[in-house]
Enzyme design. Structure first.
Site, short mmCIF file in Angstrom:
data_model
loop_
_atom_site.label_atom_id
_atom_site.label_comp_id
_atom_site.label_asym_id
_atom_site.label_seq_id
_atom_site.Cartn_x
_atom_site.Cartn_y
_atom_site.Cartn_z
N LYS A 56 -19.86 106.58 106.43
CA LYS A 56 -19.15 105.18 106.93
C LYS A 56 -18.96 105.13 108.50
CE LYS A 56 -17.02 104.06 102.54
NZ LYS A 56 -15.52 104.09 101.84
N GLN A 100 -9.46 105.56 102.44
CA GLN A 100 -10.33 106.02 101.30
C GLN A 100 -9.72 106.41 100.12
OE1 GLN A 100 -13.68 106.04 101.80
NE2 GLN A 100 -13.95 106.92 99.68
N ASP A 123 -11.59 96.43 102.72
CA ASP A 123 -12.15 96.90 101.50
C ASP A 123 -11.82 95.98 100.47
OD1 ASP A 123 -12.96 99.44 101.07
OD2 ASP A 123 -11.09 100.40 101.45
N1 GUN Z 1 -13.78 105.10 97.16
C1 GUN Z 1 -14.93 104.99 96.56
N2 GUN Z 1 -15.35 103.80 96.87
C2 GUN Z 1 -14.47 103.08 97.73
C3 GUN Z 1 -14.43 102.15 98.51
O1 GUN Z 1 -15.14 101.07 98.51
N3 GUN Z 1 -13.31 101.97 99.30
C4 GUN Z 1 -12.34 102.88 99.49
N4 GUN Z 1 -11.43 102.71 100.34
N5 GUN Z 1 -12.43 104.18 98.78
C5 GUN Z 1 -13.43 104.23 97.98
#
Ligand code: GUN
Length: 294
Positions: A56, A100, A123
């Site tokens: 990311k 995350q 998110d």
């Molecule tokens: N863990 C797995 N997918 C995601 C996501 O799209 N956002 C976040 N914050 N954590 C994740």
């Protein structure tokens, strides 16, 4: 022998989206505005999360989004994490906040999600954004994986209106928000989960089958309707191999179209995050971001 399915190439669509984002950000920076900024928070050392966060941040850098990284130790407590979120909420130079998931077991995810300002919740997990999604109210953030899937299907002109969709997996990050988004698109949505008596009954009827369980090769050829569109959200590491939820080789002979793993939904999820961060930035730009040089 049936001809093989169309490959829904999330990697190449992602490259196109990221080029457009990069050009838009270059335009802002040339006008003297600061670049967008995403704060990424990771608690602990969960190995897949370390990889996702790295990807990311790399993607942010590739389009000109500044990323701040807060890597907190596993034993961080809730109040320390909430203090950091409060600080990031207040910072004028931070547009988006991503914590995350999964968090360590001793930190209640709900409290953390509620603490993030809905305006910085790239998110889309805050109840205000989830509620907008369910209520079909424009202007919120749509969670990244559902948004990425929606963009991918749109790009390949795959109609959703009136279609029977089966989602396998009812998780907080994908299955549940995706069901709301596809309802918004006027599909007929069935959501299967761990207590579903007969998953095959739903998958075999589906015009569009989306699996988000993390169970490698759960979806076999005999579970898929001839001519269906199959979207694989799963990513599992089995030995040295990366496997999806779908038995790709068997299913591609029956499907009209299918996403590969890797190179399907994964890059689209990251591109959706970049789009949400740009959206958070642009909403603020008109209000508060002043050109750096005037
Ligand atoms: N863990 C797995 N997918 C995601 C996501 O799209 N956002 C976040 N914050 N954590 C994740």
């Amino acid at each position: 022998m049936e001809s093989s399915a169309i490959i829904l190439d999330g990697k190449s669509l992602s490259e196109k989206i990221r080029k457009e984002i990069r050009e838009e950000i270059e335009g802002y920076v040339q006008k003297g505005y600061r670049p967008p900024c995403l704060a990424v928070v990771l608690v602990g050392e969960d190995p897949p999360s370390l990889v996702y966060v790295k990807n990311k941040r790399k993607a942010c850098e590739s389009v000109g989004i500044k990323s701040l990284f807060y890597h907190l130790p596993h034993n961080t407590n809730l109040s320390e994490l909430l203090d950091l979120i409060a600080e990031l909420n207040a910072r004028e130079d931070v547009d988006g906040i991503l914590v995350q998931l999964p968090l360590p077991n001793h930190i209640p995810m709900e409290e953390v999600i509620l603490a993030i300002s809905p305006k910085k919740d790239v998110d889309g997990f805050h109840p205000e954004n989830m509620g907008r999604l369910l209520g079909r109210i424009e202007g919120g953030f749509i969670p990244c994986t559902p948004l990425g899937i929606d963009l991918l299907l749109k790009h390949y002109n795959i109609e959703l209106k009136g279609k029977d969709v089966a989602i396998v997996g009812a998780g907080f990050i994908v299955g549940r928000p995706l069901s709301a988004l596809l309802l918004w698109r006027d599909a007929t949505v069935s959501v299967c989960h761990i207590h579903t008596k007969d998953i095959k009954k739903y998958t075999l009827e589906a015009d569009i089958l989306i699996s988000a369980t993390g169970v490698p090769h759960l979806i076999k050829g005999d579970m898929v309707k001839e001519g269906a569109v199959v979207v694989d959200v799963g990513i599992s590491k089995v030995g040295e191999k990366i496997l999806g939820d779908v038995d790709f080789e068997a299913v591609k002979e029956k499907a009209y179209a299918i996403t590969p793993v890797p190179g399907g939904v994964g890059p689209m999820t990251v591109s959706a995050l970049l789009l949400n961060t740009l959206k958070a930035y642009e909403k603020k730009t008109s209000l508060s971001i002043q050109p750096v040089i005037s």
